[in-house]
Enzyme design. Structure first.
Site, PDB file in Angstrom:
ATOM      1  N   SER A 108      12.018  55.072  45.696  1.00  0.00           N
ATOM      2  CA  SER A 108      12.799  54.236  46.604  1.00  0.00           C
ATOM      3  C   SER A 108      11.967  53.019  46.988  1.00  0.00           C
ATOM      4  O   SER A 108      10.735  53.090  47.063  1.00  0.00           O
ATOM      5  CB  SER A 108      13.157  55.025  47.857  1.00  0.00           C
ATOM      6  N   SER A 109      12.643  51.915  47.274  1.00  0.00           N
ATOM      7  CA  SER A 109      11.918  50.698  47.649  1.00  0.00           C
ATOM      8  C   SER A 109      11.205  50.844  48.989  1.00  0.00           C
ATOM      9  O   SER A 109      10.337  50.029  49.316  1.00  0.00           O
ATOM     10  CB  SER A 109      12.882  49.512  47.711  1.00  0.00           C
ATOM     11  N   CYS A 110      11.529  51.884  49.767  1.00  0.00           N
ATOM     12  CA  CYS A 110      10.867  52.056  51.064  1.00  0.00           C
ATOM     13  C   CYS A 110       9.412  52.512  50.917  1.00  0.00           C
ATOM     14  O   CYS A 110       8.693  52.607  51.906  1.00  0.00           O
ATOM     15  CB  CYS A 110      11.629  53.042  51.923  1.00  0.00           C
ATOM     16  N   TYR A 170       9.890  59.999  54.643  1.00  0.00           N
ATOM     17  CA  TYR A 170      10.568  59.923  53.338  1.00  0.00           C
ATOM     18  C   TYR A 170       9.740  59.099  52.361  1.00  0.00           C
ATOM     19  O   TYR A 170       9.552  59.484  51.196  1.00  0.00           O
ATOM     20  CB  TYR A 170      11.951  59.308  53.528  1.00  0.00           C
ATOM     21  N   LYS A 221       7.998  60.151  48.693  1.00  0.00           N
ATOM     22  CA  LYS A 221       8.263  59.448  47.432  1.00  0.00           C
ATOM     23  C   LYS A 221       6.974  58.907  46.805  1.00  0.00           C
ATOM     24  O   LYS A 221       6.804  58.923  45.584  1.00  0.00           O
ATOM     25  CB  LYS A 221       9.273  58.321  47.654  1.00  0.00           C
ATOM     26  N   HIS A 231      23.654  55.108  54.449  1.00  0.00           N
ATOM     27  CA  HIS A 231      22.940  53.835  54.366  1.00  0.00           C
ATOM     28  C   HIS A 231      23.841  52.699  54.843  1.00  0.00           C
ATOM     29  O   HIS A 231      25.049  52.863  55.035  1.00  0.00           O
ATOM     30  CB  HIS A 231      22.478  53.584  52.930  1.00  0.00           C
TER      31      HIS A 231
END
Length: 311
Positions: free
Chosen positions: A108-110, A137, A141, A180
């Site tokens: 994920s981009s987070c 989270y 990842k 989201h």
């Protein structure tokens, strides 16, 4: 990856896994393994090991994850780090132990620092502090990425990691609290239209910039990378374009046909100021997105009307 190879799509009931299954089917792949979370709890190491020993998949798309928006990430912090760590640890190790030819891990981009230079390049990983609201989270990842690299370094496994930008599309989660931003706005504007609500209130200032990729495009990119990309580290998947939350809201208002007003609650958090992916690495391999944002939102709204509008 031959058309008859056994391919396991972990998380096939989710938006991403479902899109990958559709993409594989459209390309003619005939041996796709699917197991629901009720049939196979990926947090259970013994169950995962038994499944891999019995099925012996050749390729694995690891799309299974516990996901949600700002509220869900910030509320269920323990669930988000535990569930995601267990899922990826069990699947990645079982893939190694059962000689899987190749595994693709979806992150994920987070994972990128909150204030990393924009657009986000792959080498920004672990160069700064994360966004606090989804830190558990993100850490899970990041652990998945590092696991893939560690198993590659120690055992020679061809495990790759891809980092999608914000996703939306067919089969999205429209839960009023745990979804989201884009699907949440689709639901909110639709319900406001149906109920003739005068104003839709949106968290934050509307200033943050976000990039969005249609789920079917992500699936196409994932299959493309499974076939062509064999490197350590990670590779971004996105459009290279972003939009403010305010402009996104205006666009969704138009697509849903809502005629009321939009209000921004500036007492609520904005989250990360900007998250735009640098997709030069992916573009150099010859892949680019196909679905423009307005077209994708219209397709997602139609899917919502067909499957979710009564919830």
């Amino acid at each position: 990856m031959e058309l008859t190879d056994k391919i396991y799509v972990a998380g096939h009931n989710g938006m991403v896994g479902g899109a990958i299954c559709r993409q594989l089917k459209n390309l003619g792949y005939t041996n796709i393994l699917r197991k629901s979370s009720k049939e196979l709890d990926l947090r259970n190491q013994h169950a995962v090991n038994t499944f891999f020993e019995q099925e012996k998949p050749a390729y694995v798309f690891l799309a299974a994850a516990k996901v949600g928006g700002i509220i869900a990430n910030n509320t269920y912090r323990a669930d988000f780090i535990y569930d995601n760590l267990m899922i990826e640890a069990n699947v990645i190790h079982a893939a190694y132990a059962n000689n899987v030819t190749k595994l693709l891990f979806l992150g994920s981009s987070c994972i990128y620092p909150k204030l990393a230079p924009q657009p986000l390049t792959e080498d920004a990983l672990l160069t700064g502090l994360l966004e606090p609201t989804n830190e558990p989270y993100a850490i899970a990842k990041i652990a998945g990425i590092k696991m893939c690299d560690a198993y590659r370094a120690q055992y020679g496994c061809n495990f790759i990691s891809v980092m999608p930008t914000n996703l939306f599309g067919i089969g999205d989660n429209y839960h009023p609290q745990n979804s989201h931003v884009l699907p949440a706005l689709i639901r909110r504007f639709h319900e406001a239209k149906v109920n003739n609500t005068a104003t839709v209130t949106i968290w934050g200032t509307g200033a943050p910039l976000r990039e969005f990729l249609f789920s079917e495009d992500l699936a196409e990119a994932s299959v493309f990378l499974m076939k062509t990309y064999n490197e350590p580290g990670l590779i971004n998947i996105g459009t290279g374009k972003d939009i403010s939350i305010k402009d996104l809201a205006i666009l969704i208002k138009e697509i849903t046909g809502y005629n009321g007003n939009i209000d921004f609650d500036t007492t609520k958090p904005d989250g990360t100021p900007r998250k735009l992916m640098n997709v030069n690495k992916l573009s150099a391999l010859g892949w680019q997105y196909k679905t423009e944002l307005k077209e994708g939102i219209a397709l997602a709204y139609n899917d919502f009307l067909n499957n979710n509008s009564d919830k």
